[in-house]
Design a protein around this motif. Sequence first.
Motif, mmCIF file in Angstrom:
data_model
loop_
_atom_site.group_PDB
_atom_site.id
_atom_site.type_symbol
_atom_site.label_atom_id
_atom_site.label_comp_id
_atom_site.label_asym_id
_atom_site.label_seq_id
_atom_site.Cartn_x
_atom_site.Cartn_y
_atom_site.Cartn_z
ATOM 1 N N ALA A 177 -1.507 68.899 -36.220
ATOM 2 C CA ALA A 177 -2.670 69.089 -37.085
ATOM 3 C C ALA A 177 -2.579 68.289 -38.373
ATOM 4 O O ALA A 177 -3.530 68.248 -39.149
ATOM 5 N N MET A 178 -1.448 67.661 -38.617
ATOM 6 C CA MET A 178 -1.238 66.845 -39.819
ATOM 7 C C MET A 178 -0.131 65.842 -39.521
ATOM 8 O O MET A 178 0.554 65.973 -38.519
ATOM 9 N N TRP A 179 0.041 64.845 -40.408
ATOM 10 C CA TRP A 179 1.130 63.893 -40.154
ATOM 11 C C TRP A 179 2.262 64.014 -41.171
ATOM 12 O O TRP A 179 3.229 63.261 -41.113
ATOM 13 N N ARG A 216 3.922 57.623 -44.728
ATOM 14 C CA ARG A 216 4.090 58.900 -44.045
ATOM 15 C C ARG A 216 3.473 58.913 -42.650
ATOM 16 O O ARG A 216 4.057 59.440 -41.709
ATOM 17 N N LEU A 217 2.308 58.333 -42.519
ATOM 18 C CA LEU A 217 1.681 58.281 -41.200
ATOM 19 C C LEU A 217 2.493 57.396 -40.257
ATOM 20 O O LEU A 217 2.663 57.721 -39.080
ATOM 21 N N ARG A 218 3.040 56.299 -40.774
ATOM 22 C CA ARG A 218 3.855 55.405 -39.941
ATOM 23 C C ARG A 218 5.087 56.144 -39.412
ATOM 24 O O ARG A 218 5.460 56.011 -38.245
ATOM 25 N N CYS A 272 4.766 60.839 -32.486
ATOM 26 C CA CYS A 272 3.580 61.188 -31.696
ATOM 27 C C CYS A 272 2.587 60.031 -31.717
ATOM 28 O O CYS A 272 2.637 59.166 -32.584
ATOM 29 N N ASN A 273 1.660 60.063 -30.771
ATOM 30 C CA ASN A 273 0.679 58.984 -30.682
ATOM 31 C C ASN A 273 -0.752 59.468 -30.908
ATOM 32 O O ASN A 273 -1.716 58.810 -30.497
ATOM 33 N N PRO A 327 -12.882 60.491 -46.900
ATOM 34 C CA PRO A 327 -11.939 59.648 -47.657
ATOM 35 C C PRO A 327 -12.546 58.292 -47.991
ATOM 36 O O PRO A 327 -13.522 57.857 -47.378
ATOM 37 N N ALA A 328 -11.954 57.632 -48.970
ATOM 38 C CA ALA A 328 -12.381 56.273 -49.300
ATOM 39 C C ALA A 328 -12.045 55.346 -48.133
ATOM 40 O O ALA A 328 -11.064 55.550 -47.417
ATOM 41 N N ARG A 329 -12.840 54.332 -47.957
ATOM 42 C CA ARG A 329 -12.626 53.409 -46.846
ATOM 43 C C ARG A 329 -11.254 52.746 -46.930
ATOM 44 O O ARG A 329 -10.598 52.548 -45.900
ATOM 45 N N HIS A 330 -10.794 52.416 -48.135
ATOM 46 C CA HIS A 330 -9.482 51.759 -48.247
ATOM 47 C C HIS A 330 -8.361 52.698 -47.816
ATOM 48 O O HIS A 330 -7.309 52.252 -47.348
ATOM 49 N N THR A 331 -8.569 54.006 -47.959
ATOM 50 C CA THR A 331 -7.588 54.971 -47.463
ATOM 51 C C THR A 331 -7.515 54.914 -45.949
ATOM 52 O O THR A 331 -6.422 54.910 -45.355
ATOM 53 N N VAL A 332 -8.664 54.866 -45.306
ATOM 54 C CA VAL A 332 -8.712 54.801 -43.842
ATOM 55 C C VAL A 332 -8.147 53.473 -43.357
ATOM 56 O O VAL A 332 -7.494 53.408 -42.306
ATOM 57 N N GLU A 333 -8.349 52.417 -44.117
ATOM 58 C CA GLU A 333 -7.749 51.126 -43.766
ATOM 59 C C GLU A 333 -6.230 51.239 -43.739
ATOM 60 O O GLU A 333 -5.561 50.653 -42.872
ATOM 61 N N SER A 334 -5.674 52.008 -44.662
ATOM 62 C CA SER A 334 -4.228 52.233 -44.684
ATOM 63 C C SER A 334 -3.785 52.976 -43.429
ATOM 64 O O SER A 334 -2.725 52.675 -42.860
ATOM 65 N N TRP A 335 -4.579 53.943 -42.983
ATOM 66 C CA TRP A 335 -4.242 54.664 -41.751
ATOM 67 C C TRP A 335 -4.168 53.702 -40.572
ATOM 68 O O TRP A 335 -3.255 53.786 -39.752
ATOM 69 N N ALA A 336 -5.130 52.821 -40.511
ATOM 70 C CA ALA A 336 -5.154 51.849 -39.410
ATOM 71 C C ALA A 336 -3.935 50.926 -39.472
ATOM 72 O O ALA A 336 -3.341 50.589 -38.438
ATOM 73 N N GLN A 337 -3.537 50.524 -40.667
ATOM 74 C CA GLN A 337 -2.408 49.616 -40.827
ATOM 75 C C GLN A 337 -1.077 50.268 -40.455
ATOM 76 O O GLN A 337 -0.129 49.593 -40.064
ATOM 77 N N GLN A 338 -1.001 51.585 -40.566
ATOM 78 C CA GLN A 338 0.252 52.290 -40.302
ATOM 79 C C GLN A 338 0.425 52.693 -38.839
ATOM 80 O O GLN A 338 1.460 53.258 -38.474
ATOM 81 N N THR A 339 -0.564 52.427 -37.999
ATOM 82 C CA THR A 339 -0.504 52.883 -36.606
ATOM 83 C C THR A 339 -0.766 51.743 -35.641
ATOM 84 O O THR A 339 -1.436 50.766 -35.966
#
Length: 282
Positions: free
Chosen positions: A8-10, A29-31, A37-38, A50-62
């Motif tokens: 439910a969280m990372w 932390r997400l990385r 887990c996947n 969330p701000a778009r740049h935050t979501v961009e960070s999520w994409a970069q870490q996975t």
Amino acid sequence: MRLHVGCAMWNLKSWQGRFLPPTIPQNERLRAYADWCNAVEGNTTFYATPARHTVESWAQQTDDDFRFVVKLPKTITHERRLTDIEGELRSFLYAMEPLGHRAQLWVQLPGSFSPADTGALPDFLRKLPGSQRTAVEVRHRGFFDDPGSAARLREALAETGAEWVTFDTTAIFASPPTTDAEREAWEKKPRMPRLAVALTDRPIVRYIGRGDAVEAAEGWRFWLDTVEGWLVEGRSPTVFIHTPDNTESLGLARRFHEELRTRLPALEELPDTTRNEPLTLF
């Protein structure tokens, strides 16, 4: 053959130094979680986009095959109940764009959303991008106790290719609570009948187990059989493992995947956790 598992969280303090490194920069932390887990539930998006740049960070870490199941904001689902939401929905979809195909939109509806409201679903779901995977979670008992209401919901979801999220709390309510965390779960979690639904090639299961890791694993036997069947059919399920305080959930999510790999050796492996894995998980 691919199964996605997650929590439910990372990030959780009790995981650090046990499953994850003892100290992790916020932007890593997400990385670190993705080494275990996947998939992950995007619950924070329920409270604020969330701000778009935050979501961009999520994409970069996975990695490209990581799966996010992101919950629509409560202003859309709970406060405005799927009507007059164009501005909020547009902002949310814009913020989620960096995740691309990795995101599956999760429409969690309040318990007050009854079978009488089913007609509002197709119109709302058609406002979502046609290429975007979508899943709906309902919590009104009428959808579970009345076969006709369940059938109408299935039809409404099928019209737009949406999935029905399964939320299984039967294990946590199988016996009286023995810890403070379990007692809190008894007070806050809905008592829902167990229903296994796969309307698309990406069914979603949210399993709530007991706080004890052994008891939590004993409670998911039904899902081992069910998910095995879905995989054999060619589906790619996502299974989220919860416990009352989630202290054990990260290791349990991986254990669920490993138990299915014992049954299905062709199942794609999870990432290697050698650098973070403790001497024993349980």
